[in-house]
Design an enzyme around this catalytic site. Sequence first.
Site, PDB file in Angstrom:
ATOM      1  N   GLY A 142      33.927  42.375  34.302  1.00  0.00           N
ATOM      2  CA  GLY A 142      35.126  42.052  34.034  1.00  0.00           C
ATOM      3  C   GLY A 142      35.560  43.320  33.859  1.00  0.00           C
ATOM      4  CE  LYS A 143      39.169  46.655  38.493  1.00  0.00           C
ATOM      5  NZ  LYS A 143      37.753  47.163  39.401  1.00  0.00           N
ATOM      6  N   GLY A 185      33.598  51.266  40.584  1.00  0.00           N
ATOM      7  CA  GLY A 185      34.615  51.633  41.104  1.00  0.00           C
ATOM      8  C   GLY A 185      34.783  51.254  38.972  1.00  0.00           C
ATOM      9  CG  ASP A 186      35.146  48.267  36.516  1.00  0.00           C
ATOM     10  OD1 ASP A 186      36.401  48.484  37.147  1.00  0.00           O
ATOM     11  OD2 ASP A 186      34.461  47.059  37.108  1.00  0.00           O
ATOM     12  CB  ALA A 195      27.538  52.178  38.923  1.00  0.00           C
ATOM     13  CB  THR A 247      37.625  56.283  44.196  1.00  0.00           C
ATOM     14  OG1 THR A 247      38.036  54.338  44.202  1.00  0.00           O
ATOM     15  CG2 THR A 247      37.217  56.030  42.949  1.00  0.00           C
ATOM     16  N   GLY A 255      33.861  59.931  49.195  1.00  0.00           N
ATOM     17  CA  GLY A 255      34.288  60.861  48.393  1.00  0.00           C
ATOM     18  C   GLY A 255      35.402  60.162  47.521  1.00  0.00           C
ATOM     19  CG  ASP A 281      30.781  39.974  36.570  1.00  0.00           C
ATOM     20  OD1 ASP A 281      31.798  39.247  36.670  1.00  0.00           O
ATOM     21  OD2 ASP A 281      30.420  41.176  36.994  1.00  0.00           O
TER      22      ASP A 281
END
Length: 312
Positions: free
Chosen positions: A62-63, A257-258, A288, A226, A231, A36
């Site tokens: 990377g996800k 999200g990851d 996070a 999500t 919430g 990244d």
Amino acid sequence: MRTDTVATMQDRPEFDVPAFDAPVFDVIVIGSLNLDLVASAPRLPGPGETVTGSTFAEMPGGKGLNQAVAAARAGASVALIGAVGNDDAGTLLRHVVLDEGIDDRWITVLAGVPTGRALITVDERAENVIVVIPGANAWDAGASETLPTARVVLAQLEVPLPRVERAFAAGKAIGAITILNPAPAAALPTALLGDCDLIIPNEHEAALLGGTDVLTNSGNTTVVVTRGGAGTTIIDGTGTRHLHAFAVHPVDTTGAGDAFCGALAARLAAGDDLATGVGFAMAAGALATTVAGAVPSLPHRVAIEQLLSEQE
């Protein structure tokens, strides 16, 4: 892609490869590994506009890698299936995998193909825009997918869709819980939806995929949407439930999200029911956002449990 371009781990002697011994993994992640390139700016530029930034950093991401690290830090035994180039970025990312205690035996190293990159800009409100260059992540050997035994199989869409389809079919064959994070959003084949036990889109991805009704009508699929600070919504055979977000002070939403997906996979592998696992995952995602970068922001289990106890 010719398979004779594959380089082995032994081609790079600086690696001290640990002897993994995990007959059954908690979580197997099929996904991308990127370097990244992260720039901070007061605001995100519009089309054709230049904005002066304030900071720049190169970070692992990377996800696939993010979610594997998130699951490992949440306490799961993890194997990662993906691909990198035989370059400096690939070397860095492979070291991250090993340093996090993740089994890397299913990471393919490709000669002559660059490791994936993500170009990320983050503004003062912690919002971001991301451009991903797949590089080695776009590689697909085209062979049938053989998975080690696992309790949960987790994938995203930064790798070729056929790889995800084969992995989920194999996951169902070994009795694993299959979780798909459909990011970036793309049309999902009916067969793949039928092999998904759980789909985790954000609200934008859910809309692009036709809405939650389309996703839940595919079979026995549960959808967890999500919504960031708004919430999380759980939609399954019992109806719809909404859980409120944790109160934190965000600085960068990259990787949140990851963190959620990896933490939820870890807790489902540990035997938590869905609502309990989602609560744990929401705490991980919230934490996070309080640290810049993707992998650097992913919280460890002790921090997640502390936030849960503080805001119970």
